[in-house]
Design a protein around this motif. Structure first.
Motif, PDB file in Angstrom:
ATOM      1  N   PRO A 299      -6.525  -6.415  21.947  1.00 39.15           N
ATOM      2  CA  PRO A 299      -5.801  -5.257  22.512  1.00 39.15           C
ATOM      3  C   PRO A 299      -5.001  -4.486  21.459  1.00 39.15           C
ATOM      4  CG  PRO A 299      -5.575  -7.155  23.946  1.00 39.15           C
ATOM      5  CD  PRO A 299      -6.199  -7.655  22.685  1.00 39.15           C
ATOM      6  N   LYS A 300      -4.357  -5.211  20.527  1.00 40.73           N
ATOM      7  CA  LYS A 300      -3.607  -4.546  19.459  1.00 40.73           C
ATOM      8  C   LYS A 300      -4.545  -3.780  18.534  1.00 40.73           C
ATOM      9  CE  LYS A 300       0.315  -6.361  20.804  1.00 40.73           C
ATOM     10  NZ  LYS A 300       1.392  -5.519  21.385  1.00 40.73           N
ATOM     11  N   TYR A 301      -5.659  -4.398  18.230  1.00 40.80           N
ATOM     12  CA  TYR A 301      -6.675  -3.771  17.371  1.00 40.80           C
ATOM     13  C   TYR A 301      -7.199  -2.493  18.018  1.00 40.80           C
ATOM     14  CZ  TYR A 301     -11.429  -3.301  15.411  1.00 40.80           C
ATOM     15  OH  TYR A 301     -12.601  -2.831  14.868  1.00 40.80           O
ATOM     16  N   ARG A 302      -7.511  -2.564  19.294  1.00 40.68           N
ATOM     17  CA  ARG A 302      -8.047  -1.405  20.007  1.00 40.68           C
ATOM     18  C   ARG A 302      -7.015  -0.289  20.094  1.00 40.68           C
ATOM     19  NH1 ARG A 302      -9.711  -2.741  25.955  1.00 40.68           N
ATOM     20  NH2 ARG A 302      -7.451  -3.075  25.985  1.00 40.68           N
ATOM     21  N   ASN A 303      -5.749  -0.647  20.356  1.00 44.70           N
ATOM     22  CA  ASN A 303      -4.693   0.359  20.453  1.00 44.70           C
ATOM     23  C   ASN A 303      -4.496   1.074  19.114  1.00 44.70           C
ATOM     24  OD1 ASN A 303      -2.302   1.673  21.675  1.00 44.70           O
ATOM     25  ND2 ASN A 303      -1.169   0.376  20.240  1.00 44.70           N
ATOM     26  N   TYR A 304      -4.557   0.327  18.018  1.00 50.03           N
ATOM     27  CA  TYR A 304      -4.357   0.918  16.694  1.00 50.03           C
ATOM     28  C   TYR A 304      -5.432   1.950  16.380  1.00 50.03           C
ATOM     29  CZ  TYR A 304      -3.894   1.168  11.596  1.00 50.03           C
ATOM     30  OH  TYR A 304      -3.754   1.608  10.301  1.00 50.03           O
ATOM     31  N   TYR A 305      -6.680   1.577  16.598  1.00 45.02           N
ATOM     32  CA  TYR A 305      -7.769   2.502  16.279  1.00 45.02           C
ATOM     33  C   TYR A 305      -7.842   3.662  17.270  1.00 45.02           C
ATOM     34  CZ  TYR A 305      -9.761  -0.228  12.478  1.00 45.02           C
ATOM     35  OH  TYR A 305      -9.959  -0.842  11.280  1.00 45.02           O
ATOM     36  N   SER A 306      -7.433   3.444  18.507  1.00 42.79           N
ATOM     37  CA  SER A 306      -7.464   4.533  19.480  1.00 42.79           C
ATOM     38  C   SER A 306      -6.470   5.627  19.123  1.00 42.79           C
ATOM     39  CB  SER A 306      -7.162   4.003  20.885  1.00 42.79           C
ATOM     40  OG  SER A 306      -5.830   3.532  20.975  1.00 42.79           O
ATOM     41  N   LEU A 307      -5.381   5.265  18.442  1.00 39.91           N
ATOM     42  CA  LEU A 307      -4.410   6.266  18.024  1.00 39.91           C
ATOM     43  C   LEU A 307      -5.001   7.222  16.990  1.00 39.91           C
ATOM     44  CD1 LEU A 307      -1.136   4.137  17.806  1.00 39.91           C
ATOM     45  CD2 LEU A 307      -1.678   5.917  19.473  1.00 39.91           C
ATOM     46  N   PHE A 308      -5.879   6.694  16.130  1.00 39.12           N
ATOM     47  CA  PHE A 308      -6.574   7.565  15.181  1.00 39.12           C
ATOM     48  C   PHE A 308      -7.534   8.499  15.922  1.00 39.12           C
ATOM     49  CE2 PHE A 308      -5.240   4.317  12.151  1.00 39.12           C
ATOM     50  CZ  PHE A 308      -4.888   5.081  11.048  1.00 39.12           C
ATOM     51  N   ASN A 309      -8.256   7.946  16.878  1.00 39.93           N
ATOM     52  CA  ASN A 309      -9.235   8.757  17.608  1.00 39.93           C
ATOM     53  C   ASN A 309      -8.562   9.793  18.505  1.00 39.93           C
ATOM     54  OD1 ASN A 309     -11.350   7.282  16.470  1.00 39.93           O
ATOM     55  ND2 ASN A 309     -11.304   5.758  18.111  1.00 39.93           N
ATOM     56  N   ASP A 310      -7.384   9.426  19.045  1.00 41.15           N
ATOM     57  CA  ASP A 310      -6.703  10.316  19.989  1.00 41.15           C
ATOM     58  C   ASP A 310      -5.605  11.155  19.333  1.00 41.15           C
ATOM     59  OD1 ASP A 310      -8.297   9.168  21.904  1.00 41.15           O
ATOM     60  OD2 ASP A 310      -6.802   7.677  22.495  1.00 41.15           O
ATOM     61  N   LYS A 311      -5.619  11.206  17.979  1.00 39.11           N
ATOM     62  CA  LYS A 311      -4.657  12.023  17.227  1.00 39.11           C
ATOM     63  C   LYS A 311      -3.216  11.612  17.526  1.00 39.11           C
ATOM     64  CE  LYS A 311      -7.807  15.992  17.150  1.00 39.11           C
ATOM     65  NZ  LYS A 311      -7.981  17.436  17.465  1.00 39.11           N
ATOM     66  N   GLY A 312      -2.967  10.311  17.410  1.00 39.54           N
ATOM     67  CA  GLY A 312      -1.617   9.818  17.650  1.00 39.54           C
ATOM     68  C   GLY A 312      -0.654  10.221  16.540  1.00 39.54           C
ATOM     69  N   ALA A 313       0.629  10.169  16.809  1.00 41.82           N
ATOM     70  CA  ALA A 313       1.642  10.498  15.820  1.00 41.82           C
ATOM     71  C   ALA A 313       1.673   9.439  14.717  1.00 41.82           C
ATOM     72  CB  ALA A 313       3.007  10.594  16.490  1.00 41.82           C
ATOM     73  N   LYS A 315       4.169   8.030  13.273  1.00 45.14           N
ATOM     74  CA  LYS A 315       5.114   6.956  13.583  1.00 45.14           C
ATOM     75  C   LYS A 315       4.485   5.934  14.523  1.00 45.14           C
ATOM     76  CE  LYS A 315       9.690   6.138  15.579  1.00 45.14           C
ATOM     77  NZ  LYS A 315      10.881   6.775  16.225  1.00 45.14           N
ATOM     78  N   ASP A 316       3.760   6.401  15.527  1.00 44.62           N
ATOM     79  CA  ASP A 316       3.106   5.488  16.478  1.00 44.62           C
ATOM     80  C   ASP A 316       2.010   4.685  15.787  1.00 44.62           C
ATOM     81  OD1 ASP A 316       4.726   6.429  18.491  1.00 44.62           O
ATOM     82  OD2 ASP A 316       3.279   7.956  19.145  1.00 44.62           O
ATOM     83  N   ILE A 317       1.273   5.326  14.883  1.00 46.16           N
ATOM     84  CA  ILE A 317       0.201   4.632  14.165  1.00 46.16           C
ATOM     85  C   ILE A 317       0.779   3.524  13.290  1.00 46.16           C
ATOM     86  CG2 ILE A 317      -1.550   4.887  12.373  1.00 46.16           C
ATOM     87  CD1 ILE A 317      -2.153   7.657  13.482  1.00 46.16           C
ATOM     88  N   MET A 318       1.863   3.831  12.585  1.00 42.71           N
ATOM     89  CA  MET A 318       2.485   2.830  11.711  1.00 42.71           C
ATOM     90  C   MET A 318       3.034   1.662  12.524  1.00 42.71           C
ATOM     91  SD  MET A 318       4.432   5.266   8.941  1.00 42.71           S
ATOM     92  CE  MET A 318       5.082   3.841   8.052  1.00 42.71           C
TER      93      MET A 318
END
Length: 490
Positions: A299-313, A315-318
């Protein structure tokens, strides 16, 4: 493995020891079912031979025939197993389920033909009787299909059915073997038939499960060969891990401990039996990787990569990256501690218990058992980190680590032959230590630079990596006047 991780998470949400036991049981059978079956059947062969008056020669020849078939099938399938898994993941992601069953039969057919030719040549000159040759060849073919089917079963949610097939294969094998011995059939033929029947049941059950889950279609059976060209490091990673894991056994057969059982069938009982039992100690890490790492880390792995795909901020990516690495480090620590405790328990108690079994354990074999327990334990942790490198698509790093593992294990085992026999197991132990060191350093280096590898290393323009395997697939498809290529569907 994300499929089984999702299903296990639902089991762990249920309270009670039974649900937890089922979760670990499913994970163990999915990840190591055929290998467990092979080891249990080998031990069962030795037990039945001893209890029914079989000679030592019959027991050793049976073990050699089954072991050779197991290692030959694993070597053949290891080259395509990781690539097929990547192809399967891509087809599931793109919702092209119609491409999966044809690829299963296409990859199985290629491995049966290529492996069958090589193993068939060996059997022709092996020096055993015609019936024994046919039984070895039949077992080899069953194993090819079984190993390949396990690569596809990660997407199936009928884990109860898989567990039942495994249990049925074990029970039927021992019953058939016992009945054939009772009616007077020779030990070698009777028990080889029993092993073939056991794997045959598991094979048929697994194929039925595949047909229940995936649709039949006329799609190309050889589309997956494009993935071999595109992900060649994956193919060689699987091959080198297999060579590193089993080459030391083959070297022992040709060394001072080796004995000629019959013809080209050699064995090293003083080394093989401890290695066989020591291998069982790594199952705790294999199962733990699926249960703990998959369920908690994914779940952590998926959330991290989804932030790149969904143009996350940024700060959120870090923050997501730090959380993912914390969970990763914690799960790796727990995995290592569990394996360490299992290895320590096996060394302290296992050697004592094994002396009471009819395996002929002596002080030399007990020494090999302790050394190989440590070696397999280190390998299990290193292999977990290798799988995590593949999670992060660090195919080059995984390839380098696996190549070093295969090379060092081979070289160190050969060098150990220059010393006293008590040091023979240290070749594999040292090779595993090198494997562990490289994977640990590479995983730490790669995960600290994930944004760079995600954003800067990827090619800007799509590259065409079609090569000899793609051309082979096209050639085979033309010869078969093949199916529809799902990659060309609109």
């Amino acid at each position: 493995m994300a499929g089984i991780g999702f299903e296990l998470k639902k089991l762990f949400k249920k309270s009670g020891l039974a649900a937890t036991a089922r979760a670990y049981g499913y994970a163990g059978i999915i990840c190591a079912g055929p290998m467990i079956l092979g080891i249990v059947l080998l031990l069962g062969i030795m037990f039945l031979c001893n209890q029914t008056g079989g000679t030592r020669f019959e027991r050793e020849l049976l073990i050699c025939m089954v072991t050779y078939s197991l290692l030959a099938s694993l070597t053949v399938t290891s080259f395509l197993s990781m690539v097929v898994t990547r192809f399967l993941a891509d087809m599931l992601y793109e919702e092209k389920l119609e491409a999966i069953l044809p690829s299963f039969w296409g990859s199985t057919g290629i491995m049966l033909i290529a492996g069958g030719i090589l193993y068939g040549i060996f059997l022709i000159f092996s020096g055993v009787g015609l019936v024994d040759k046919l039984l070895c060849f039949g077992l080899f073919g069953e194993l090819i299909v079984t190993w390949n089917a396990m690569s596809y079963l990660t997407a199936i949610k009928d884990y109860k059915g898989i567990l039942l097939s495994f249990s049925a294969a074990l029970v039927v094998s021992f019953v058939v073997g016992f009945l054939l011995l009772i009616i007077g059939m020779p030990h070698i033929e009777a028990l080889m038939i029993a092993v073939c029947v056991g794997y045959g049941i598991m094979l048929l059950w697994d194929v039925v499960l595949l047909y229940r889950y995936f649709p039949s279609s006329d799609a190309s059976a050889f589309l997956f060969l494009r993935w071999v060209d595109e992900f060649q490091p994956l193919a060689f990673t699987g091959l080198f891990v297999n060579l590193g894991l089993f080459t030391h056994l083959v070297i022992m057969w040709a060394g001072p401990l080796g004995v000629q059982v019959k013809g080209l069938f050699y064995g090293a009982p003083y080394h093989d039996v401890p290695a066989l039992i020591a291998f069982l100690t790594i199952l705790i890490t294999t199962v733990n990787f699926v249960v703990s790492v998959e369920v908690n880390f994914y779940p952590k792995y998926r959330n991290y990569y989804s932030l790149f795909n969904d143009k996350g901020a940024i700060k959120d990516i870090m923050q997501a990256g730090n959380e993912m690495r914390e969970v990763l480090n914690m799960e790796l620590k727990y995995t290592a501690v569990k394996q360490l405790l299992t290895t320590a328990l096996a060394i302290s108690i296992g050697g004592i218990l094994l002396k009471y079994l009819p395996l002929g354990f002596n002080d030399l074999m007990e020494g090999y058992f302790r050394t190989l327990c440590v070696g397999y334990g280190i390998y299990a942790i290193a292999n977990t980190m290798l799988l995590l490198l593949l999670y992060f698509t660090d195919y080059k790093g995984a390839f380098a680590a696996s190549a070093a593992f295969a090379g060092c294990t081979t070289v160190f085992t050969l060098l150990s032959l220059l010393f006293s026999q008590v040091y023979y197991g240290f070749g594999f132990l040292l090779g595993s230590a090198v494997f562990f060191l490289i994977t640990a350093l590479r995983l730490g280096y790669f995960t600290q630079r994930l944004p760079y590898y995600i954003l800067s290393v990827q090619p800007i323009v799509e590259e065409d990596k079609s090569g000899r395997f793609t051309r082979l697939g096209t050639f085979l498809e033309e010869k078969l006047e093949g199916g529809e290529d799902p990659g060309e569907k609109k």
